[in-house]
Enzyme design. Sequence first.
Site: not given
Length: 213
Positions: A142-144
């Site tokens: 994901n974005c992290e």
Amino acid sequence: MFLYQLLSFFFVVSKKEEKPKYDLSLYKRGDLLEVPRTLFTHFGIYLGDDRVAHLIPDILPAITKNKSAIAKMVTNNRLILGAITKEASVRVDSVADFAYGSEILINHVDKVCAQPPLDGDEVARRAEKLLGSVTYSLLWYNCEHYVMYCRYGMAISYQTYQFCTTIRKIVFSRLSALLTALCGVCTALYVGCVTPLTFVLVLLVSFTIWMAA
């Protein structure tokens, strides 16, 4: 909790709201920008000149090559369909579009990550190199994961770790093992299927959960 995250993911972008102005002098190229939400946090890498690279689920790049349409702010429908079909893109938006009215934390992860951050220019170069369509996973990419790789060289997610730890405590517990055994026995008695095989299966599942607790 994660189902709610999926349905209200990252932005409430279908509504047209007046966005506050952000002081761009606070951000340096390669900074990790963090936008706290109610149940989750969204991450991006500042590239300079009011540009933020961030990974976001988006179905549109998979079904059209219309660059002007893709460049528009991602709508809720695009987000949800992208998350379900695991289609996403690393894109560049303005600071205001990225934050969408929320407070922005700068390099907050530096305080909790044991790995020292890379040079700002190197961080930004990594972020720019990964621009484009990617395969998305709510738990595993994901974005992290994206920003952690860019800034620290390792694709990890503290949010994912905390979620998996919570699920493990709930599912793989002694109480869960006992409840599984009880439910298995009651179900077998109710349907009239009490056989040695049924007993072994119930015992095996319960024992596995017990040992994993």
